[in-house]
Design an enzyme around this catalytic site. Structure first.
Site, PDB file in Angstrom:
ATOM      1  N   ASP A 275      66.954 -64.358  30.508  1.00 32.49           N
ATOM      2  CA  ASP A 275      67.259 -65.796  30.671  1.00 32.49           C
ATOM      3  C   ASP A 275      66.333 -66.554  30.926  1.00 32.49           C
ATOM      4  OD1 ASP A 275      68.819 -67.945  31.008  1.00 32.49           O
ATOM      5  OD2 ASP A 275      69.960 -67.356  32.539  1.00 32.49           O
TER       6      ASP A 275
ATOM      7  N   HIS B  58      70.313 -65.691  28.053  1.00 30.99           N
ATOM      8  CA  HIS B  58      71.385 -66.623  28.472  1.00 30.99           C
ATOM      9  C   HIS B  58      72.917 -66.632  27.719  1.00 30.99           C
ATOM     10  CE1 HIS B  58      71.828 -70.269  30.882  1.00 30.99           C
ATOM     11  NE2 HIS B  58      72.311 -71.077  29.701  1.00 30.99           N
TER      12      HIS B  58
ATOM     13  N   SER C 145      76.179 -71.465  32.509  1.00 24.51           N
ATOM     14  CA  SER C 145      74.956 -72.677  32.321  1.00 24.51           C
ATOM     15  C   SER C 145      75.271 -73.929  32.918  1.00 24.51           C
ATOM     16  CB  SER C 145      74.900 -72.916  30.805  1.00 24.51           C
ATOM     17  OG  SER C 145      73.732 -73.357  30.658  1.00 24.51           O
TER      18      SER C 145
END
Length: 310
Positions: free
Chosen positions: A252, A284, A155
């Site tokens: 995601d 995600h 991320s």
């Protein structure tokens, strides 16, 4: 009051609070993997530390690849000392037989971007102090192969990984050689929608991403700042490592950005190779939330193969 991506609560008077309560765990030997860990300060100026991991197979006469890892959390949350990341790094280190440096960096909004990027770079410079085998951290002196370094992150940490790969291409610290970068569901953004974003992204979701980024990076030059939108960075062809592992999940909210990154990096003039892993039904950073799931185990195996094929 509004909640932004399940990370921050923002109140009408401008106050904010982090939603998730984290469990911080001490370093030490992990009973399930045998991986040992300890914490070391990499910057006396900011008093920031990293958690180092050493597999149980490590011996002083056999150097291991070094993995420099950056955690996620939208630049505003998370910690390498939280049980989620500590558990994940124990598994990755055991599976890949690497020594790892999991970097703690200062968080926005208190410390807005690009402070996270500067801290990430300071950690790399600290690693470089060990190139002559006489650095401040014995584990790096004894066990780390500094000619065989990988950058990785999830991320926001994937964003940091990309930007550090660009930066080492411009200013490689003496004695270090970077072999590859691992981007796990990286956090990129931009003004214009890419891929299929315009078809499925709701205005509310777009606004939440915009607002969170505005808190994390109030001094930005719009959503297309090169630190956030790699399409706007003319330097990316200079990424130093020769290969990238790019991980995408089908559910995601950043999936189109990740796929667009593949196209961008392949067309920018960079001479390396991009390997893409897609988990179509996952969300995600699922590998943090479901570390024992079949897809999480498979992903860690791909990471191991990527590192050890160098």
């Amino acid at each position: 009051m509004k909640e932004l991506l399940g990370i921050l609560r923002v109140f009408e008077d401008g106050r904010y609070e982090r939603i998730e309560v984290h469990t911080i765990v001490p370093a030490g030997i992990d009973p399930s993997t045998g991986v040992n860990s300890k914490d070391a300060v990499y910057s006396r100026e900011t008093n920031k530390s990293a958690r180092l991991y050493l597999p149980k197979t490590a011996t002083p006469n056999h150097k291991l690849p070094l993995l420099i890892f950056y955690h996620g959390g939208g630049f505003v949350d998370e910690s390498p000392f939280d049980t989620t990341y500590n558990d994940f790094l124990n598994l990755v280190v055991a599976d890949s037989n690497v020594i790892a440096v999991s970097v703690d960096y200062r968080l926005a909004p208190e410390f807005p971007v690009p402070i996270a990027h500067e801290d990430s770079w300071e950690a790399i410079k600290w690693v470089a102090q060990h190139a002559n085998g006489k650095g401040p951290e014995p584990w790096l002196n004894e066990y780390a192969d500094l000619q065989n370094i990988f950058l990785a992150g999830d991320s926001a940490g994937g964003n940091l990984t990309h930007n550090m790969a660009v930066r080492v291409g411009l200013d490689t610290p003496a004695g270090l050689r970077f072999r590859g970068a691992i981007l796990l569901h990286p956090y990129f953004w931009g003004t214009e929608r890419v891929g299929t974003e315009a078809d499925w992204m709701s205005p509310g979701l777009i606004d939440s991403v915009n607002e969170l980024l505005a808190l994390a990076y109030p001094g930005r030059s719009g959503m297309d700042d090169p630190l956030i939108n790699p399409a706007m960075d003319p330097r990316i062809a200079g990424i130093l490592c020769s290969k990238i592992l790019l991980c995408v999940s089908g559910n995601d909210f950043m999936r189109d950005r990740t796929r667009n990154y593949k196209t961008l990096i392949e067309n920018c003039g960079w001479k390396g190779n991009v390997e893409v892993v897609e988990d179509n039904e996952e969300s995600h950073v699922f590998f943090l939330k479901k570390p024992t799931s079949k897809n999480a185990v498979t992903l860690r195996n791909r990471i191991s193969a990527f590192i050890n094929s160098a």
